[in-house]
Design an enzyme around this catalytic site. Structure first.
Site, mmCIF file in Angstrom:
data_model
loop_
_atom_site.group_PDB
_atom_site.id
_atom_site.type_symbol
_atom_site.label_atom_id
_atom_site.label_comp_id
_atom_site.label_asym_id
_atom_site.label_seq_id
_atom_site.Cartn_x
_atom_site.Cartn_y
_atom_site.Cartn_z
ATOM 1 N N HIS A 1 0.835 -1.218 0.000
ATOM 2 C CA HIS A 1 0.000 0.000 0.000
ATOM 3 C C HIS A 1 0.869 1.267 0.000
ATOM 4 O O HIS A 1 0.509 2.264 0.616
ATOM 5 C CB HIS A 1 -0.941 0.020 1.217
ATOM 6 C CG HIS A 1 -1.964 -1.074 1.199
ATOM 7 N ND1 HIS A 1 -3.211 -0.920 0.652
ATOM 8 C CD2 HIS A 1 -1.909 -2.346 1.663
ATOM 9 C CE1 HIS A 1 -3.899 -2.054 0.789
ATOM 10 N NE2 HIS A 1 -3.126 -2.939 1.392
ATOM 11 N N ASN B 1 -10.337 -2.722 2.624
ATOM 12 C CA ASN B 1 -10.040 -2.752 1.193
ATOM 13 C C ASN B 1 -11.318 -2.487 0.403
ATOM 14 O O ASN B 1 -12.403 -2.415 0.979
ATOM 15 C CB ASN B 1 -9.476 -4.123 0.787
ATOM 16 C CG ASN B 1 -7.985 -4.252 1.111
ATOM 17 O OD1 ASN B 1 -7.312 -3.286 1.428
ATOM 18 N ND2 ASN B 1 -7.484 -5.472 1.033
ATOM 19 N N HIS C 1 -3.958 1.205 11.706
ATOM 20 C CA HIS C 1 -3.687 -0.068 12.375
ATOM 21 C C HIS C 1 -5.012 -0.680 12.847
ATOM 22 O O HIS C 1 -5.717 -0.050 13.652
ATOM 23 C CB HIS C 1 -2.759 0.220 13.567
ATOM 24 C CG HIS C 1 -2.500 -0.928 14.465
ATOM 25 N ND1 HIS C 1 -2.654 -2.242 14.072
ATOM 26 C CD2 HIS C 1 -2.084 -0.979 15.752
ATOM 27 C CE1 HIS C 1 -2.342 -3.029 15.085
ATOM 28 N NE2 HIS C 1 -2.010 -2.293 16.113
#
Ligand code: HDE
Length: 708
Positions: free
Chosen positions: A75, A148, A339
């Site tokens: 990413h 995603n 995260h």
């Protein structure tokens, strides 16, 4: 720092404390010493030699030498924006998280979209999964939903993540290809690791080449938990639904867009926000009562499985609006650290082994990437509420902790910082019971690898299926090793025989009846297993929600409309289309044979947005050509016909007025009269409705022989 008129939030106000603006300031060194020559180094005599004592030169150079930090290992290529999340109704029945229970809150968010495989400078239109990371700056601390744009992931256990990523990144000997999965190592891995086949099929869909980051769904993928104030928990899957619909481009266009503007998605997001056409998504939840955990035909802890919306509906609970671009790419977008382990009270984890692995990796990689354990103090990462604990020192410590006590319990600081009682919002993990032996194993309930890709393929529109055949054919066609191609065909055949036979035909190969797969290479097989596990089960004939057509939208916000014109174009025709499209938030761009200005038939000068030679039709969503004397000039421009032919081939809406129809007659768009997306002297509203539908895919077969 002077305030601007852009939308603000508690987080923006927090960031403003660290914003710097050079206006009205004298240049200084990092130690604040004023500089009066920034052009010449200190030398003994005008022709040198240079002097080592030049601290101004040394400081400038050594800072420059350290400007780059490691890019994200995956990413790396991303674009981000600030915004706000607003809740429609309180979800206190399910969770105690403040941003999901208090409808009066406007929770600031920072959202980063990314591709997975490409390096930081790679082109935007790679065929790839897109990352969709949201940081909520809640009053109770930061919550990151790191998702995603596909509802499932490639693998089931984090142990395989480095292998997956090594296989898709450029090959280690020559670093080729960049930002592309179409190469041997990726398909060598995918064809062995059959758990990847489901998300791989999503990667072969048009969702993996989005028209815009604003037109993608987002998914948290894993099953998480929500926990309410009485401690009762349920399972949840998170969805983001774009209010502009879900749209992609074809691979042929993607290849051209990458050449014409490799920052296409980044620019589109930036321009839409600058123009005030803020992208929006609704947050949806699939809620699963704890007692229903085992009632599905698949395991809800398996991240390669989606829960069909027809089985557990998505409850829409709020809206996110992106309304402000970052001030500085590095400080915000590059340094942002997301995260999945960053949760707030009211949200907790499930035992999904992939999720558990992520809980280690993100923090670990961020300590490395951002230079130490204090990266949470970087402005974009710090929460809007106060942070107090006994963690001390370390590289880049920016805070000055007062007092003698840096331990707990203590009396020297009066027992502070004191612990939060449950009623004050202290985080407590769901006390889920665990009784097990330690084993290095995969649950049998994860072993069905073919049913859901088969469901996905069955659920698509014919044009979506065709694009998928093309995608598999292209990707496998780029592999150089026949045994890898054949192993893939064997696996695809288990999902859908029609798909496999069409791809095999394009590759000039036969679908093999069996393959040679050593037992220890087949990740899903039992230790003594013979073959990959699982046959296709049909527990749902179709899931219409899997098709890109399932979100209908009549909005055309920040869609790019090309207007081809030259001196003498009909002002009235131009103005009426332009006014209508702009009233619907579209961006109308005047393109002419040259830059500068052109004159309409009413003698007014109009500023040209782009000269034909500096732009390409693939960068626009639709084409409008007003009639007038201008048509004679356009008739002599080869690029005008490229615009028409490409717009027609890629199924876009086209409108012309008066004699501009002659241009269509002379183009390769021979069937333009029968086409429902082509308008001759038509109503502007019909043109805008066609643009909102994105493409007339019915035209695709007819237009495929057009050469451009
Ligand atoms: Fe990530 N992933 N990931 N991933 N991921 C990272 O964290 C990782 C996975 C996702 O905009 C890294 O800070 C492991 C699933 C996004 O900054 C790293 C596993 C999903 C982003 C990492 C996964 C994602 C990352 C690299 C399997 C969708 C970009 C830099 C166990 C739900 C975040 C970083 C941003 C980034 C590890 C699987 C999405 C290396 C080990 C599943 C959107 O920590």
């Amino acid at each position: 720092m002077k305030k601007d008129n852009k939308p603000t939030s508690k987080k923006i106000q927090d960031l403003e404390k660290d914003m710097k603006c050079p206006i009205d300031h004298t240049m200084t060194t990092n130690d604040g010493v004023k500089i009066n020559d920034d052009n010449n180094s200190l030398k003994a005599g005008e022709r040198g030699p240079s002097l080592l004592e030049d601290f101004i030169h040394r400081e400038k150079m050594s800072h420059f030498d350290r400007e780059r930090i490691p890019e994200r290992v995956v990413h790396a290529r991303g674009s981000a924006a600030h915004g706000v999340f607003e809740l429609y109704e309180s979800l206190e029945k399910y969770t105690k998280a403040g941003f999901l229970t208090d409808t009066s809150r406007k929770t600031p968010v920072f959202v980063r979209f990314s591709t997975v495989a490409g390096f930081r400078g790679s082109p935007d239109l790679a065929r790839d999964i897109r990352g969709f990371s949201v940081k909520f700056y809640t009053d109770e601390g930061n919550y990151d939903l790191v998702g995603n744009n596909t509802p499932v992931f490639f693998i089931q256990d984090g142990m395989k993540f480095p292998d997956l990523v090594h296989s898709v990144k450029p090959e280690p000997d020559n670093q080729i290809p960049q930002a592309a999965s179409a190469h041997d190592t990726f398909y060598d891995f995918v064809s062995h690791a059959t758990e990847t086949l489901h998300n791989h099929m999503w990667a072969m869909s048009d969702r993996a080449i989005p028209r815009s980051l604003r037109m993608m769904e987002g998914f948290g993928i894993h099953t998480f938990r929500l926990v309410n104030a009485s401690g009762k928990s349920c399972f949840v899957r998170f969805h983001w639904k774009p209010l502009l619909g879900i749209h992609g481009v074809t691979w042929e266009e993607a290849v051209k867009i990458n050449g014409a503007d490799s920052d296409y998605h980044r620019r589109d997001l930036w321009d839409a926000i600058e123009a005030g056409h803020y992208p929006e998504w609704e947050l949806g939840l699939q809620i699963i009562p704890e007692e229903d955990e085992m009632k599905f035909d698949f395991d809800i802890l398996d991240a390669t499985k989606l829960i069909p919306e027809e089985i557990v509906p998505v409850k829409i609970v709020g809206k996110m609006t992106l309304n402000r671009n970052p001030e500085n790419f590095f400080a915000e977008t590059e340094q942002a650290a997301f995260h999945p382990g960053r949760v707030v009270p009211g949200i907790d984890f499930s035992d999904d082994p992939l999720l558990q692995s992520r809980l280690f990796s993100y923090h670990d990689t961020q300590i490395y990437r951002l230079g130490g354990a204090n990266f949470n103090q970087i402005p974009i990462n710090r929460p809007i509420n106060e942070v107090h604990n006994n963690q001390r020192d370390g590289q880049f410590q920016t805070q000055i902790h007062k007092g003698k006590s840096s331990y707990f319990p203590n009396s020297l600081a009066g027992g502070c910082p004191h612990l939060a009682k449950m009623a004050e919002g202290g985080f407590t993990s769901v006390p889920a019971p665990v009784e097990a032996h330690k084993v290095r194993a995969r649950s049998e309930s994860f072993s069905d690898h073919y049913s859901q890709p088969a469901l996905l393929f069955r659920s698509l529109q014919p044009w979506e299926q065709n694009h998928m055949v093309n995608a598999y054919s292209f990707e496998l066609g780029k592999c150089t090793q026949q045994h890898i191609q054949e192993r893939m065909l064997f696996q695809i055949n288990k999902i859908n025989e029609d798909l496999a036979s069409k791809v095999a035909k394009n590759l000039g190969l036969k679908v093999p009846k069996s393959i040679d797969m050593p037992v220890n290479q087949a990740i899903g097989a039992d230790a003594d297993g013979s073959d990959q596990p699982g046959d296709v089960k049909v527990y749902l004939e179709k899931s219409p929600a899997l098709s890109m057509t399932h979100i209908k939208s009549d909005r055309i916000d920040a869609r790019m409309i090309a207007v081809l014109a030259a001196d003498g174009f009909y002002m009235k025709d131009y103005q009426s289309i332009k006014d209508h499209l702009e009233s619907k938030n579209a961006m109308v761009k005047l393109i002419a044979p040259h830059g500068g200005t052109i004159k309409c038939n009413e003698g007014m000068e109009h500023k040209v947005d782009a000269a034909l030679m500096t732009t390409e039709s693939v960068l626009y969503d639709a084409l409008f050509i007003p009639g007038g004397k201008s048509v004679d000039a356009l008739m002599n421009e080869a690029k005008v016909f490229k615009f028409i032919d490409e717009s027609y081939k890629y199924c876009k809406a086209i409108a012309v007025t008066a004699n501009a129809e002659d241009l269509l007659k002379n183009s390769q768009a021979k069937d333009y009269k029968e086409d429902k997306f082509i308008f001759i002297d038509g109503e502007p509203s019909n043109f805008s409705s066609a643009i909102a539908k994105h493409r007339n895919w019915d035209r695709e077969e007819k237009a495929k022989m057009i050469s451009v």
